[in-house]
Design an enzyme around this catalytic site. Sequence first.
Site, PDB file in Angstrom:
ATOM      1  N   GLU A 154       0.829  -1.195   0.000  1.00 23.26           N
ATOM      2  CA  GLU A 154       0.000   0.000   0.000  1.00 23.26           C
ATOM      3  C   GLU A 154       0.870   1.253   0.000  1.00 23.26           C
ATOM      4  O   GLU A 154       1.880   1.314   0.692  1.00 23.26           O
ATOM      5  CB  GLU A 154      -0.876   0.013   1.252  1.00 23.26           C
ATOM      6  CG  GLU A 154      -1.891  -1.104   1.238  1.00 23.26           C
ATOM      7  CD  GLU A 154      -2.807  -1.074   2.448  1.00 23.26           C
ATOM      8  OE1 GLU A 154      -2.768  -0.087   3.216  1.00 23.26           O
ATOM      9  OE2 GLU A 154      -3.548  -2.052   2.625  1.00 23.26           O
TER      10      GLU A 154
ATOM     11  N   CYS B 208       2.989   8.194   1.802  1.00 26.73           N
ATOM     12  CA  CYS B 208       3.400   7.202   2.785  1.00 26.73           C
ATOM     13  C   CYS B 208       3.807   5.948   2.023  1.00 26.73           C
ATOM     14  O   CYS B 208       2.997   5.338   1.326  1.00 26.73           O
ATOM     15  CB  CYS B 208       2.235   6.934   3.732  1.00 26.73           C
ATOM     16  SG  CYS B 208       2.611   5.693   4.968  1.00 26.73           S
TER      17      CYS B 208
ATOM     18  N   CYS C 241       4.853  -7.509   7.307  1.00 26.90           N
ATOM     19  CA  CYS C 241       5.761  -7.025   8.344  1.00 26.90           C
ATOM     20  C   CYS C 241       5.973  -8.130   9.369  1.00 26.90           C
ATOM     21  O   CYS C 241       5.073  -8.926   9.634  1.00 26.90           O
ATOM     22  CB  CYS C 241       5.165  -5.794   9.017  1.00 26.90           C
ATOM     23  SG  CYS C 241       6.248  -5.028  10.253  1.00 26.90           S
TER      24      CYS C 241
ATOM     25  N   CYS D 261       3.272  -6.146  15.949  1.00 25.54           N
ATOM     26  CA  CYS D 261       2.576  -5.176  16.810  1.00 25.54           C
ATOM     27  C   CYS D 261       1.085  -5.520  16.812  1.00 25.54           C
ATOM     28  O   CYS D 261       0.492  -5.748  15.760  1.00 25.54           O
ATOM     29  CB  CYS D 261       2.777  -3.750  16.306  1.00 25.54           C
ATOM     30  SG  CYS D 261       4.502  -3.234  16.270  1.00 25.54           S
TER      31      CYS D 261
ATOM     32  N   CYS E 140      -1.719  -3.533  14.684  1.00 26.15           N
ATOM     33  CA  CYS E 140      -1.395  -3.158  13.306  1.00 26.15           C
ATOM     34  C   CYS E 140      -1.831  -4.226  12.303  1.00 26.15           C
ATOM     35  O   CYS E 140      -1.545  -5.410  12.467  1.00 26.15           O
ATOM     36  CB  CYS E 140       0.100  -2.904  13.175  1.00 26.15           C
ATOM     37  SG  CYS E 140       0.597  -2.402  11.530  1.00 26.15           S
TER      38      CYS E 140
ATOM     39  N   GLY F 253       5.818  -2.531   6.948  1.00 25.82           N
ATOM     40  CA  GLY F 253       7.210  -2.939   7.050  1.00 25.82           C
ATOM     41  C   GLY F 253       7.999  -2.149   8.069  1.00 25.82           C
ATOM     42  O   GLY F 253       7.573  -1.095   8.526  1.00 25.82           O
ATOM     43  N   GLU F 254       9.143  -2.692   8.423  1.00 26.71           N
ATOM     44  CA  GLU F 254      10.048  -2.018   9.356  1.00 26.71           C
ATOM     45  C   GLU F 254      11.273  -1.567   8.555  1.00 26.71           C
ATOM     46  O   GLU F 254      12.139  -2.385   8.218  1.00 26.71           O
ATOM     47  CB  GLU F 254      10.432  -2.975  10.494  1.00 26.71           C
ATOM     48  CG  GLU F 254      11.514  -2.465  11.427  1.00 26.71           C
ATOM     49  CD  GLU F 254      11.342  -1.011  11.851  1.00 26.71           C
ATOM     50  OE1 GLU F 254      10.323  -0.661  12.458  1.00 26.71           O
ATOM     51  OE2 GLU F 254      12.247  -0.195  11.566  1.00 26.71           O
TER      52      GLU F 254
ATOM     53  N   SER G 186      10.077   6.118   9.800  1.00 31.23           N
ATOM     54  CA  SER G 186       9.418   5.711  11.043  1.00 31.23           C
ATOM     55  C   SER G 186       9.861   4.300  11.430  1.00 31.23           C
ATOM     56  O   SER G 186       9.827   3.380  10.618  1.00 31.23           O
ATOM     57  CB  SER G 186       7.907   5.742  10.848  1.00 31.23           C
ATOM     58  OG  SER G 186       7.241   5.340  12.018  1.00 31.23           O
TER      59      SER G 186
ATOM     60  N   SER H 155       8.069   4.848  16.973  1.00 33.91           N
ATOM     61  CA  SER H 155       6.762   4.414  17.460  1.00 33.91           C
ATOM     62  C   SER H 155       6.909   3.955  18.903  1.00 33.91           C
ATOM     63  O   SER H 155       7.564   2.954  19.172  1.00 33.91           O
ATOM     64  CB  SER H 155       6.243   3.269  16.584  1.00 33.91           C
ATOM     65  OG  SER H 155       6.076   3.739  15.266  1.00 33.91           O
ATOM     66  N   LEU H 156       6.320   4.701  19.805  1.00 36.38           N
ATOM     67  CA  LEU H 156       6.492   4.419  21.232  1.00 36.38           C
ATOM     68  C   LEU H 156       5.282   3.669  21.787  1.00 36.38           C
ATOM     69  O   LEU H 156       5.387   2.559  22.258  1.00 36.38           O
ATOM     70  CB  LEU H 156       6.706   5.745  21.971  1.00 36.38           C
ATOM     71  CG  LEU H 156       7.642   5.723  23.166  1.00 36.38           C
ATOM     72  CD1 LEU H 156       9.020   5.238  22.791  1.00 36.38           C
ATOM     73  CD2 LEU H 156       7.725   7.127  23.766  1.00 36.38           C
ATOM     74  N   HIS H 157       4.143   4.353  21.780  1.00 41.71           N
ATOM     75  CA  HIS H 157       2.832   3.758  22.092  1.00 41.71           C
ATOM     76  C   HIS H 157       2.574   3.364  23.539  1.00 41.71           C
ATOM     77  O   HIS H 157       1.443   3.059  23.891  1.00 41.71           O
ATOM     78  CB  HIS H 157       2.538   2.558  21.185  1.00 41.71           C
ATOM     79  CG  HIS H 157       2.648   2.863  19.721  1.00 41.71           C
ATOM     80  ND1 HIS H 157       2.382   4.107  19.199  1.00 41.71           N
ATOM     81  CD2 HIS H 157       2.985   2.084  18.665  1.00 41.71           C
ATOM     82  CE1 HIS H 157       2.565   4.086  17.892  1.00 41.71           C
ATOM     83  NE2 HIS H 157       2.940   2.872  17.537  1.00 41.71           N
TER      84      HIS H 157
ATOM     85  N   ASN I 209      -6.585   3.775  14.697  1.00 40.92           N
ATOM     86  CA  ASN I 209      -7.511   3.363  13.653  1.00 40.92           C
ATOM     87  C   ASN I 209      -7.956   1.968  14.016  1.00 40.92           C
ATOM     88  O   ASN I 209      -7.143   1.047  13.983  1.00 40.92           O
ATOM     89  CB  ASN I 209      -6.810   3.300  12.290  1.00 40.92           C
ATOM     90  CG  ASN I 209      -6.681   4.663  11.660  1.00 40.92           C
ATOM     91  OD1 ASN I 209      -7.654   5.389  11.507  1.00 40.92           O
ATOM     92  ND2 ASN I 209      -5.467   5.026  11.309  1.00 40.92           N
TER      93      ASN I 209
ATOM     94  N   CYS J  63      -2.633   1.175   8.341  1.00 42.20           N
ATOM     95  CA  CYS J  63      -1.674   0.307   7.669  1.00 42.20           C
ATOM     96  C   CYS J  63      -2.215  -1.065   7.317  1.00 42.20           C
ATOM     97  O   CYS J  63      -2.690  -1.786   8.183  1.00 42.20           O
ATOM     98  CB  CYS J  63      -0.480   0.111   8.576  1.00 42.20           C
ATOM     99  SG  CYS J  63      -0.093   1.553   9.529  1.00 42.20           S
TER     100      CYS J  63
HETATM  101  N1  SAH Z   1       7.491  -0.251  11.370  1.00 41.37           N
HETATM  102  C1  SAH Z   1       7.544   1.180  11.398  1.00 41.37           C
HETATM  103  C2  SAH Z   1       6.807   1.857  10.254  1.00 41.37           C
HETATM  104  C3  SAH Z   1       5.463   1.309   9.874  1.00 41.37           C
HETATM  105  S1  SAH Z   1       4.119   1.538  11.028  1.00 41.37           S
HETATM  106  C4  SAH Z   1       7.042   1.691  12.732  1.00 41.37           C
HETATM  107  O1  SAH Z   1       6.645   0.878  13.554  1.00 41.37           O
HETATM  108  O2  SAH Z   1       7.101   2.873  12.974  1.00 41.37           O
HETATM  109  C5  SAH Z   1       3.769   3.253  10.896  1.00 41.37           C
HETATM  110  C6  SAH Z   1       3.009   3.835  12.072  1.00 41.37           C
HETATM  111  O3  SAH Z   1       1.629   3.464  12.028  1.00 41.37           O
HETATM  112  C7  SAH Z   1       3.531   3.350  13.402  1.00 41.37           C
HETATM  113  O4  SAH Z   1       3.625   4.393  14.329  1.00 41.37           O
HETATM  114  C8  SAH Z   1       2.476   2.359  13.781  1.00 41.37           C
HETATM  115  O5  SAH Z   1       2.524   2.116  15.143  1.00 41.37           O
HETATM  116  C9  SAH Z   1       1.231   3.044  13.304  1.00 41.37           C
HETATM  117  N2  SAH Z   1       0.034   2.186  13.275  1.00 41.37           N
HETATM  118  C10 SAH Z   1      -0.032   0.877  13.007  1.00 41.37           C
HETATM  119  N3  SAH Z   1      -1.279   0.419  13.135  1.00 41.37           N
HETATM  120  C11 SAH Z   1      -2.048   1.481  13.475  1.00 41.37           C
HETATM  121  C12 SAH Z   1      -3.431   1.645  13.781  1.00 41.37           C
HETATM  122  N4  SAH Z   1      -4.273   0.635  13.739  1.00 41.37           N
HETATM  123  N5  SAH Z   1      -3.852   2.887  14.113  1.00 41.37           N
HETATM  124  C13 SAH Z   1      -2.981   3.927  14.158  1.00 41.37           C
HETATM  125  N6  SAH Z   1      -1.683   3.829  13.891  1.00 41.37           N
HETATM  126  C14 SAH Z   1      -1.203   2.617  13.565  1.00 41.37           C
END
Ligand code: SAH
Length: 347
Positions: free
Chosen positions: A92, A105, A112, A116, A119, A162-163, A194, A217-219, A293, A336
Amino acid sequence: MMENIFGKNLPELTEVVQAMGLPKFRGKQLAEWLYKKSAADFHSMNNLPKGLREKLAESYTIERAVPSAQLHSADGKTSKFLLSFADGAGVETVLMRQPYGNSICVSSQVGCSMGCCFCASTLHGMVRSLTAGEMLAQTMYINDLLAEEGQKVDTVVIMGSGEPLLNYENVLKYIRMLHEDYCLGMSYRSITLSTSGIVPNIYRLAQEELPVTLSISLHAPEDALRSELMPVNMKYPLAEVVKAGREYGELTHRRVTYEYILIDGVNDNLRQAKELTALLRGQLASVNLIPINPVAERNWQRPAPERISFFARYLTDHHITATVRREMGNDIQAACGQLRNKHLESR
Ligand code: SAH
């Protein structure tokens, strides 16, 4: 065996033409045809000698991205494309028409491996990493669309599936090509990468001396919760990730962005806002709060709007720059991996 030429950089293209007995400057012309003029075949490259065009066509293909599905938001500002490559793998790519320009993007891997739990990209696992050419092909596909309206890609975020720091060489080659004059001539400052926090490669990236923006990405503000949400935290725990972010900021003088998805009842309470503040204090950083999301496959919800603004206000009141991400393309599932999953599941 035909080889794909799309994605070769100037030194590599120069080698190709020199191996065919032609002078170096033909490499530059070839690069401009591929990446500036978006040539679809060698025959149209009319400032190259006919013999060279024929030789190139005998040995090489020009593989670009082919759209297999697309969605446009009702307001017309967000468009999402499922783009496919020669082996049938699809990723995508999203275009967001922002007030400050056209942002895209880009995906760095097919699927991936990070796992997570919020995701959609990781649900079907990792298929393979993308080449620099395939990342460039995503970019050029959208740049060509925009060119029809007299516009272009202004900023790139490597934040699709992807990472990127687990596909380091290809991603770096791609970033460097974006910057080249024979390609898009983008400033490194308009490129964001990212990562979920691959610590050794954050240090490696800092050493490249490219002023790209790093987004982490901390979260979650503590290890137990972060490990639950992001298994990578078991390998690279929070303290190490934040330390790497701090050093990246100090070395590059670029403000690091921390992404923090807000999930109702999971990571949005006062104690967590306090912990996040303590974690980032004194760092050249900002926090990007992203109301989650909801992913069909998981049962997470967004906090209520008041709770989102409370969390954001707590951070700013305590001198941590924080913004709430503007919602774009919700109606087309810009989260994503959701378009690709639909596509995979419908097959
Ligand atoms: N692997 C990398 C880049 C891809 S993810 C990373 O982890 O940063 C890109 C961003 O989208 C990350 O911050 C990820 O945590 C976020 N993301 C993934 N799923 C999501 C969701 N359902 N809602 C909001 N953000 C999301």
